[in-house]
Scaffold this motif. Structure first.
Motif, mmCIF file in Angstrom:
data_model
loop_
_atom_site.group_PDB
_atom_site.id
_atom_site.type_symbol
_atom_site.label_atom_id
_atom_site.label_comp_id
_atom_site.label_asym_id
_atom_site.label_seq_id
_atom_site.Cartn_x
_atom_site.Cartn_y
_atom_site.Cartn_z
ATOM 1 N N PRO A 53 4.507 16.712 6.158
ATOM 2 C CA PRO A 53 5.825 17.374 6.156
ATOM 3 C C PRO A 53 6.954 16.422 5.767
ATOM 4 C CG PRO A 53 4.657 17.867 8.179
ATOM 5 C CD PRO A 53 3.840 16.836 7.443
ATOM 6 N N CYS A 54 6.747 15.133 5.994
ATOM 7 C CA CYS A 54 7.776 14.130 5.691
ATOM 8 C C CYS A 54 7.489 13.399 4.372
ATOM 9 C CB CYS A 54 7.868 13.133 6.839
ATOM 10 S SG CYS A 54 8.288 13.906 8.406
ATOM 11 N N PHE A 55 6.628 13.952 3.545
ATOM 12 C CA PHE A 55 6.245 13.330 2.276
ATOM 13 C C PHE A 55 7.462 13.235 1.366
ATOM 14 C CE2 PHE A 55 3.384 13.090 -1.518
ATOM 15 C CZ PHE A 55 2.536 12.106 -1.038
ATOM 16 N N SER A 56 7.782 12.038 0.947
ATOM 17 C CA SER A 56 9.000 11.829 0.156
ATOM 18 C C SER A 56 8.801 12.208 -1.313
ATOM 19 C CB SER A 56 9.430 10.366 0.235
ATOM 20 O OG SER A 56 8.525 9.557 -0.503
ATOM 21 N N GLU A 57 9.897 12.359 -2.005
ATOM 22 C CA GLU A 57 9.856 12.666 -3.440
ATOM 23 C C GLU A 57 9.188 11.517 -4.205
ATOM 24 O OE1 GLU A 57 10.003 15.093 -6.515
ATOM 25 O OE2 GLU A 57 10.763 15.665 -4.550
ATOM 26 N N GLY A 58 9.472 10.284 -3.785
ATOM 27 C CA GLY A 58 8.851 9.119 -4.423
ATOM 28 C C GLY A 58 7.346 9.107 -4.238
ATOM 29 N N SER A 59 6.899 9.440 -3.032
ATOM 30 C CA SER A 59 5.464 9.514 -2.763
ATOM 31 C C SER A 59 4.824 10.629 -3.580
ATOM 32 C CB SER A 59 5.211 9.745 -1.272
ATOM 33 O OG SER A 59 5.623 8.623 -0.531
ATOM 34 N N SER A 60 5.542 11.703 -3.765
ATOM 35 C CA SER A 60 5.048 12.815 -4.563
ATOM 36 C C SER A 60 4.836 12.389 -6.020
ATOM 37 C CB SER A 60 6.031 13.983 -4.483
ATOM 38 O OG SER A 60 5.533 15.095 -5.156
ATOM 39 N N VAL A 61 5.758 11.623 -6.553
ATOM 40 C CA VAL A 61 5.630 11.108 -7.923
ATOM 41 C C VAL A 61 4.393 10.219 -8.030
ATOM 42 C CG1 VAL A 61 6.693 9.598 -9.651
ATOM 43 C CG2 VAL A 61 8.082 11.303 -8.454
ATOM 44 N N LEU A 62 4.196 9.346 -7.046
ATOM 45 C CA LEU A 62 3.023 8.471 -7.054
ATOM 46 C C LEU A 62 1.731 9.270 -6.948
ATOM 47 C CD1 LEU A 62 4.251 5.580 -4.739
ATOM 48 C CD2 LEU A 62 3.922 5.502 -7.211
ATOM 49 N N LEU A 63 1.706 10.273 -6.079
ATOM 50 C CA LEU A 63 0.518 11.107 -5.917
ATOM 51 C C LEU A 63 0.188 11.836 -7.219
ATOM 52 C CD1 LEU A 63 -1.732 12.253 -4.158
ATOM 53 C CD2 LEU A 63 -0.100 13.986 -3.358
ATOM 54 N N LYS A 64 1.201 12.351 -7.892
ATOM 55 C CA LYS A 64 0.967 13.048 -9.166
ATOM 56 C C LYS A 64 0.448 12.096 -10.243
ATOM 57 C CE LYS A 64 4.016 16.834 -8.185
ATOM 58 N NZ LYS A 64 5.278 17.495 -8.358
ATOM 59 N N ALA A 65 0.914 10.851 -10.220
ATOM 60 C CA ALA A 65 0.410 9.856 -11.171
ATOM 61 C C ALA A 65 -1.064 9.548 -10.888
ATOM 62 C CB ALA A 65 1.248 8.584 -11.092
ATOM 63 N N LEU A 66 -1.417 9.441 -9.618
ATOM 64 C CA LEU A 66 -2.818 9.220 -9.248
ATOM 65 C C LEU A 66 -3.681 10.419 -9.646
ATOM 66 C CD1 LEU A 66 -2.328 7.587 -5.737
ATOM 67 C CD2 LEU A 66 -3.243 6.478 -7.794
ATOM 68 N N GLN A 67 -3.131 11.600 -9.460
ATOM 69 C CA GLN A 67 -3.843 12.818 -9.848
ATOM 70 C C GLN A 67 -4.126 12.806 -11.349
ATOM 71 O OE1 GLN A 67 -1.477 16.375 -9.872
ATOM 72 N NE2 GLN A 67 -3.252 17.689 -9.467
ATOM 73 N N GLU A 68 -3.110 12.506 -12.141
ATOM 74 C CA GLU A 68 -3.269 12.482 -13.597
ATOM 75 C C GLU A 68 -4.315 11.461 -14.042
ATOM 76 O OE1 GLU A 68 0.496 11.923 -15.520
ATOM 77 O OE2 GLU A 68 1.377 13.661 -14.504
ATOM 78 N N LYS A 69 -4.301 10.301 -13.404
ATOM 79 C CA LYS A 69 -5.205 9.232 -13.827
ATOM 80 C C LYS A 69 -6.634 9.424 -13.329
ATOM 81 C CE LYS A 69 -5.800 4.308 -14.103
ATOM 82 N NZ LYS A 69 -5.197 3.000 -14.037
#
Length: 86
Positions: A53-69
């Protein structure tokens, strides 16, 4: 219980995974900084992650980059508590 202690326990019991599972499900402090899981390919292809619930926007960007890779098919779910907990 630190990593060295886990290695000692593992040598005695022969089952590191069971030891870690037991520690995670107990109320004892668990001081293992990292653990690498072997993930079956079929489970990897069906992976879903639910963010905190406290997942930050920055963490979301990192997670999406990991997802893509590493796993473009991974489904990312946002917590239903996202806007209710700070």
């Amino acid at each position: 219980m630190g990593f060295e202690e886990l290695n000692t326990t593992n040598r005695k019991s022969g089952n590191l995974e069971q030891t870690i599972y037991n520690k995670l499900n107990s109320s004892e402090e668990f001081a293992l900084k990292q653990y690498f899981l072997k993930i079956d390919a079929s489970a990897f292809s069906e992976m879903e992650i639910t963010t905190s619930p406290c997942f930050s926007e920055g963490s979301s960007v990192l997670l999406k980059a990991l997802q893509e890779k590493y796993n473009p098919n991974m489904k990312i779910n946002t917590s239903e508590l996202q806007n209710y907990i700070r």
